[in-house]
Design a protein around this motif. Structure first.
Motif, PDB file in Angstrom:
ATOM      1  N   PRO A  39       0.826  -1.207   0.000  1.00 13.36           N
ATOM      2  CA  PRO A  39       0.000   0.000   0.000  1.00 13.36           C
ATOM      3  C   PRO A  39       0.863   1.261   0.000  1.00 13.36           C
ATOM      4  N   GLY A  40       0.376   2.282  -0.692  1.00 16.13           N
ATOM      5  CA  GLY A  40       1.076   3.558  -0.722  1.00 16.13           C
ATOM      6  C   GLY A  40       0.453   4.563   0.224  1.00 16.13           C
ATOM      7  N   GLY A  41      -0.775   4.262   0.652  1.00 17.34           N
ATOM      8  CA  GLY A  41      -1.490   5.165   1.545  1.00 17.34           C
ATOM      9  C   GLY A  41      -2.977   5.081   1.283  1.00 17.34           C
ATOM     10  N   GLN A  42      -3.682   6.118   1.749  1.00 16.09           N
ATOM     11  CA  GLN A  42      -5.128   6.142   1.621  1.00 16.09           C
ATOM     12  C   GLN A  42      -5.605   7.574   1.450  1.00 16.09           C
ATOM     13  N   ASN A  43      -6.502   7.766   0.503  1.00 15.35           N
ATOM     14  CA  ASN A  43      -7.173   9.048   0.305  1.00 15.35           C
ATOM     15  C   ASN A  43      -8.643   8.842   0.621  1.00 15.35           C
ATOM     16  N   PHE A  48      -4.560   3.220  -2.052  1.00 20.71           N
ATOM     17  CA  PHE A  48      -3.822   3.205  -3.314  1.00 20.71           C
ATOM     18  C   PHE A  48      -2.511   2.468  -3.090  1.00 20.71           C
ATOM     19  N   TYR A  49      -1.893   2.084  -4.192  1.00 15.34           N
ATOM     20  CA  TYR A  49      -0.717   1.229  -4.140  1.00 15.34           C
ATOM     21  C   TYR A  49       0.415   1.826  -4.964  1.00 15.34           C
ATOM     22  N   VAL A  50       1.623   1.355  -4.684  1.00 13.41           N
ATOM     23  CA  VAL A  50       2.816   1.843  -5.367  1.00 13.41           C
ATOM     24  C   VAL A  50       3.004   1.046  -6.654  1.00 13.41           C
ATOM     25  N   GLY A  51       3.134   1.767  -7.753  1.00 14.77           N
ATOM     26  CA  GLY A  51       3.330   1.104  -9.032  1.00 14.77           C
ATOM     27  C   GLY A  51       4.382   1.806  -9.861  1.00 14.77           C
ATOM     28  N   LYS A  52       4.647   1.231 -11.014  1.00 15.52           N
ATOM     29  CA  LYS A  52       5.492   1.892 -12.003  1.00 15.52           C
ATOM     30  C   LYS A  52       4.970   1.508 -13.377  1.00 15.52           C
ATOM     31  N   VAL A  53       5.227   2.383 -14.335  1.00 17.37           N
ATOM     32  CA  VAL A  53       4.696   2.196 -15.687  1.00 17.37           C
ATOM     33  C   VAL A  53       5.806   2.487 -16.689  1.00 17.37           C
ATOM     34  N   PHE A  54       5.826   1.695 -17.753  1.00 10.93           N
ATOM     35  CA  PHE A  54       6.802   1.875 -18.813  1.00 10.93           C
ATOM     36  C   PHE A  54       6.190   2.733 -19.914  1.00 10.93           C
ATOM     37  N   ILE A  55       6.868   3.805 -20.276  1.00 11.23           N
ATOM     38  CA  ILE A  55       6.474   4.647 -21.402  1.00 11.23           C
ATOM     39  C   ILE A  55       7.542   4.452 -22.482  1.00 11.23           C
ATOM     40  N   PRO A  62       7.498   5.916 -11.620  1.00 13.61           N
ATOM     41  CA  PRO A  62       6.619   5.590 -10.496  1.00 13.61           C
ATOM     42  C   PRO A  62       5.212   6.147 -10.734  1.00 13.61           C
ATOM     43  N   THR A  63       4.227   5.438 -10.222  1.00 14.52           N
ATOM     44  CA  THR A  63       2.847   5.879 -10.370  1.00 14.52           C
ATOM     45  C   THR A  63       2.006   5.383  -9.198  1.00 14.52           C
ATOM     46  N   LYS A  64       0.827   5.934  -9.084  1.00 13.51           N
ATOM     47  CA  LYS A  64      -0.138   5.534  -8.058  1.00 13.51           C
ATOM     48  C   LYS A  64      -1.158   4.615  -8.721  1.00 13.51           C
ATOM     49  N   ILE A  65      -1.389   3.454  -8.107  1.00 22.19           N
ATOM     50  CA  ILE A  65      -2.397   2.520  -8.610  1.00 22.19           C
ATOM     51  C   ILE A  65      -3.594   2.551  -7.685  1.00 22.19           C
ATOM     52  N   ILE A  66      -4.749   2.853  -8.257  1.00 23.81           N
ATOM     53  CA  ILE A  66      -6.019   2.802  -7.534  1.00 23.81           C
ATOM     54  C   ILE A  66      -6.806   1.654  -8.154  1.00 23.81           C
ATOM     55  N   LYS A 135      -3.247  19.439  -1.792  1.00 21.34           N
ATOM     56  CA  LYS A 135      -4.669  19.784  -1.767  1.00 21.34           C
ATOM     57  C   LYS A 135      -5.499  18.661  -1.142  1.00 21.34           C
ATOM     58  N   GLY A 136      -4.961  18.079  -0.055  1.00 20.69           N
ATOM     59  CA  GLY A 136      -5.682  17.062   0.712  1.00 20.69           C
ATOM     60  C   GLY A 136      -5.645  15.659   0.137  1.00 20.69           C
ATOM     61  N   VAL A 137      -4.889  15.459  -0.950  1.00 19.06           N
ATOM     62  CA  VAL A 137      -4.852  14.154  -1.612  1.00 19.06           C
ATOM     63  C   VAL A 137      -3.398  13.696  -1.748  1.00 19.06           C
ATOM     64  N   TYR A 138      -3.127  12.455  -1.355  1.00 17.05           N
ATOM     65  CA  TYR A 138      -1.785  11.902  -1.547  1.00 17.05           C
ATOM     66  C   TYR A 138      -1.563  11.585  -3.021  1.00 17.05           C
TER      67      TYR A 138
END
Length: 170
Positions: A39-43, A48-55, A62-66, A135-138
């Motif tokens: 887990p990366g945290g909670q809004n 939400f979870y810790v992710g990564k994406v290939f471009i 790094p990215t946020k996975i919901i 702004k109140g959001v991780y």
């Protein structure tokens, strides 16, 4: 030559080694959350979870996975949304992760004293995984190791911060 080899052995003995089994990346598919996802945290009430994406042609970010959202977002030359080539951070030792407060001015010290999790690579530069409450959001974003700044997406813009948290493994 003996002095160099001896120094190498002493240096190796003093290093703390993190096993590849301690954490790993799994391919992520929409709404298929692995039981060992970190887990990366909670809004609000949404984890939400810790992710990564290939471009393609640019790197791994790094990215946020919901879990309930089809796409992940990443900032690189604008905002990119995708559901392809996404990995999620997993571990049997999820309690061994921590978010360490840092800032641009002290990032190198933090990197020297903590085992920071690699979050990808951009144009030949290593990225660490950052988190910020904006702004109140991780948000999860990239920390350029050579700059110490964190870049993250909020709404339809990419922002930069000099104060943030960075993901470490104990």
């Amino acid at each position: 030559m003996k002095q160099v080899i001896w120094c190498y052995i002493l240096c190796l003995e003093s290093l703390e080694v993190i096993s590849l089994k301690d954490y790993y990346w799994r391919e992520y598919y929409f709404n298929h959350l692995p039981v060992d996802a970190v887990p990366g945290g909670q809004n609000n009430d949404t984890a939400f979870y810790v992710g990564k994406v290939f471009i393609a042609n640019y790197g791994l970010f790094p990215t946020k996975i919901i879990p309930d959202e089809v796409n992940v977002e990443v900032g690189f030359r604008g905002i990119r949304k995708t559901q392809e080539f996404v990995w999620i951070l997993c571990s049997q030792r999820r309690s061994s992760f921590k978010w360490v407060k840092t800032k641009q001015a002290t990032f190198n010290l933090t990197a020297a004293t903590e085992f920071l999790v690699n979050g990808g690579i951009e144009s030949g530069r290593w990225l660490k995984i950052g988190r910020i409450k904006y702004k109140g959001v991780y948000q999860i974003g990239k920390v350029l190791q050579n700059e110490g700044k964190m870049y993250f997406v909020h709404g339809q813009r990419e922002y930069v911060s000099k104060c943030y948290e960075v993901l470490a493994f104990e």
